[in-house]
Design a protein around this motif. Structure first.
Motif, PDB file in Angstrom:
ATOM      1  N   CYS A 169      21.951 -10.236 -29.938  1.00 53.70           N
ATOM      2  CA  CYS A 169      22.089  -8.813 -29.622  1.00 53.70           C
ATOM      3  C   CYS A 169      20.792  -8.105 -29.994  1.00 53.70           C
ATOM      4  CB  CYS A 169      23.249  -8.208 -30.408  1.00 53.70           C
ATOM      5  SG  CYS A 169      23.246  -6.400 -30.324  1.00 53.70           S
ATOM      6  N   ASP A 220      20.192  -5.049 -30.548  1.00 52.13           N
ATOM      7  CA  ASP A 220      20.364  -3.983 -31.547  1.00 52.13           C
ATOM      8  C   ASP A 220      20.630  -4.524 -32.946  1.00 52.13           C
ATOM      9  OD1 ASP A 220      19.996  -2.011 -29.673  1.00 52.13           O
ATOM     10  OD2 ASP A 220      22.134  -1.760 -29.261  1.00 52.13           O
ATOM     11  N   HIS A 221      21.259  -5.692 -33.018  1.00 51.14           N
ATOM     12  CA  HIS A 221      21.674  -6.187 -34.330  1.00 51.14           C
ATOM     13  C   HIS A 221      20.962  -7.455 -34.767  1.00 51.14           C
ATOM     14  CE1 HIS A 221      24.976  -3.406 -33.318  1.00 51.14           C
ATOM     15  NE2 HIS A 221      24.875  -3.131 -34.596  1.00 51.14           N
ATOM     16  N   CYS A 226      29.618  -8.963 -29.641  1.00 47.34           N
ATOM     17  CA  CYS A 226      28.833  -8.572 -30.816  1.00 47.34           C
ATOM     18  C   CYS A 226      29.700  -7.687 -31.691  1.00 47.34           C
ATOM     19  CB  CYS A 226      27.556  -7.822 -30.418  1.00 47.34           C
ATOM     20  SG  CYS A 226      26.674  -7.188 -31.886  1.00 47.34           S
ATOM     21  N   LYS A 268      28.961  -8.581 -24.539  1.00 46.18           N
ATOM     22  CA  LYS A 268      27.592  -8.538 -24.041  1.00 46.18           C
ATOM     23  C   LYS A 268      27.471  -9.507 -22.875  1.00 46.18           C
ATOM     24  CE  LYS A 268      26.009  -5.763 -27.104  1.00 46.18           C
ATOM     25  NZ  LYS A 268      25.146  -4.607 -26.909  1.00 46.18           N
ATOM     26  N   GLY A 313      28.760  -6.174 -34.367  1.00 42.21           N
ATOM     27  CA  GLY A 313      28.002  -4.969 -34.735  1.00 42.21           C
ATOM     28  C   GLY A 313      28.198  -3.864 -33.719  1.00 42.21           C
ATOM     29  N   CYS A 314      28.160  -4.208 -32.436  1.00 42.57           N
ATOM     30  CA  CYS A 314      28.337  -3.228 -31.355  1.00 42.57           C
ATOM     31  C   CYS A 314      29.802  -2.976 -31.064  1.00 42.57           C
ATOM     32  CB  CYS A 314      27.691  -3.708 -30.060  1.00 42.57           C
ATOM     33  SG  CYS A 314      25.907  -3.860 -30.104  1.00 42.57           S
TER      34      CYS A 314
END
Ligand SMILES: [Zn+2]
Length: 503
Positions: free
Chosen positions: A144, A146-147, A127, A134, A129-130
């Motif tokens: 993801c 979170d995103h 990911c 993952k 974004g992270c």
């Protein structure tokens, strides 16, 4: 005592939100408190420019990553200034001093004689974004959580760090220091992650060029975390100032989404490179709007600078510490901002100072005489309490303790009714004692509030003709000195008529 505190370094792929301001303000409050105690402090904040997502945003804008970073870094450098944060240095991971130190740091691990760095093929879901791989269990509907984006499948030959070899040493740190991570539930989370078994992780990327080249394999760049985390140490090497390395180990503040990198990877990397682990890590929660994390990508960002323009920086600092218990998650309702401003800052504190100075001006011609009465609250015990709360980074609890003193002072005004005492010559000494106790209590409160309200606290002290000295030992009874020329203070927190900005 030495006290070194860091914020995370923020990604420059967007502009600051209230979430970034929140961490920076909380850290600044704690650092200012330690300065009050006479500690030798160093406070670091800055930006992470090497993330893959920075390179991608730059490419979208048709810019080289460095040119993009140079263009946007100004708004990030402005953030600490706008929130009145007193950082000693602002680090950019594109600084030459940082890059050289990262290379040295990784080389130290490679040369440590334990084969902690090795080459392998990595394949997995990544990911952007992270900036993290993952596992399939971590994804929700293939995305993801979170995103809300589908991670990319990446397969490449990388350099790996043998994190798995550090499980026992990390557990030993956690067992020897039960407050290594705070709050307690975050300690438990980090410790059980370690106890569950650690997987080695890749510290390099073969397909990126934006980053710090791996010293023994310049075709690869350091994985963003193996570069970014090192900033906490590299700054002590090249930031202006003599002998900064004496400040290590640091206390790190971070939000919960980066707990694993800070509480697990980073201490292991430090041990592998031959450095002491961090002194302590404090993991705070999110400020949320409608229970969602505030970020630009979710479209519900609050521009912290709008709130500062409207209410002033001290009001924003106060609200960040007061509204949500530091360490917990909290939902932000902007209504609460105006309510707290009116009820607590303007009324509880502002009115108290206005009334007290007005009464000294009116009944005593602006002269404060040293005539202590019984006092409105126990200032010495307030000092002990807030010091103990700050040692646990409980900035919300300490502010609540101070506010109880503010309320006790207001109750003292009502209970003693100086306006009645002033009508009776025979009660003149009583009036002097009440006015002194009020002024003295306000001095103690102003000093205690100085880390939260750095602009307002000196104004309060000046309004009472007192030295502008916020050393913590002035949170004590009987510190107010005799003064003359005290005039009715102008409102500390004037009425704000404008509507709060929309979320
Ligand atoms: Zn993500």
């Amino acid at each position: 005592m030495r006290f070194y505190l860091t914020t995370p370094i923020y990604y420059v792929n967007s502009t600051p939100t209230i979430g970034h301001a929140y961490t920076t303000i909380a850290a600044d409050i704690v650092v200012r408190h330690h300065r009050q105690r006479g500690d030798d402090t160093f406070f670091l904040t800055g930006v992470d420019e090497h993330a893959d997502k920075v390179a991608r945003v730059a490419a979208e804008q048709g810019l080289e990553p460095r040119a993009y970073a140079d263009r946007i870094v100004g708004v990030w450098q402005e953030l600490p200034r706008r929130v009145d944060a007193t950082n000693d240095f602002f680090i950019r991971t594109s600084d030459d001093g940082h890059k050289a130190f990262v290379q040295d740091f990784l080389q130290r691990i490679r040369d440590n004689g334990r084969d902690d760095i090795y080459q392998d093929v990595y394949a997995g879901f990544y990911c952007v974004g992270c900036e993290a791989f993952k596992t399939e269990e971590e994804l929700v509907d293939g995305k993801c959580p979170d995103h809300g984006t589908v991670p990319e499948w990446i397969e490449e030959k990388n350099w790996f760090f043998r994190l798995s070899a550090y499980q026992d040493r990390l557990l030993a740190i956690y067992d020897e220091q039960p407050d290594f991570v705070l709050p307690q539930f975050r300690y438990n989370e980090a410790r059980s992650f370690i106890a569950g078994g650690l997987r080695d992780f890749s510290i390099s990327r073969a397909t990126q060029t934006w980053g710090v080249p791996i010293p023994w394999d310049p075709d690869q760049v350091a994985y963003v975390w193996a570069d970014a985390l090192v900033n906490y140490l590299s700054a002590l090497r090249y930031a202006p100032g003599k002998d900064l390395e004496r400040f290590w180990p640091a206390v790190h503040f971070l939000a919960k989404d980066i707990l694993r990198f800070h509480c697990v990877y980073w201490p292991a990397l430090l041990l592998a490179a031959g450095f002491e682990p961090p002194r302590q890590l404090f993991v705070h929660g999110y400020l949320t709007v409608d229970q969602r994390k505030i970020s630009k990508s979710l479209g519900n960002a609050i521009d912290p600078l709008d709130l500062i323009d409207l209410y002033g920086v001290d009001a924003v600092r106060f609200w960040c510490a007061r509204q949500v218990s530091f360490g917990q998650d909290g939902n932000v309702a902007l209504d609460s901002f105006g309510e707290r401003y009116d009820a607590e800052l303007a009324n509880d504190l502002g009115n108290l100072v206005s009334r007290t100075t007005a009464m000294i001006a009116r009944y005593r011609g602006g002269r404060l005489t040293r005539s202590p009465g019984p006092g409105a609250f126990d200032a010495a015990s307030l000092r002990e309490t807030i010091v103990e709360q700050f040692d646990r980074y409980d900035i919300t609890g300490a502010l609540d303790s101070i506010w109880q003193a503010v309320r006790a002072l207001n109750q003292h005004v009502e209970a003693s009714a100086p306006w009645n005492l002033a009508k009776d010559e025979a009660r003149s000494a009583e009036l002097d004692a009440v006015l002194y106790d009020l002024a003295d209590g306000i001095v103690a409160v102003a000093v205690a509030l100085a880390p939260y309200l750095p602009e307002t606290a000196p104004r309060i002290l000046e309004a009472l003709g007192q030295p502008v000295d916020v050393a913590i030992d002035r949170v004590a009874p009987g510190v107010a000195v005799e003064a003359e020329g005290i005039e009715p203070a102008t409102p500390l927190f004037p009425r704000v008529d404008a509507a709060a900005p929309a979320a």
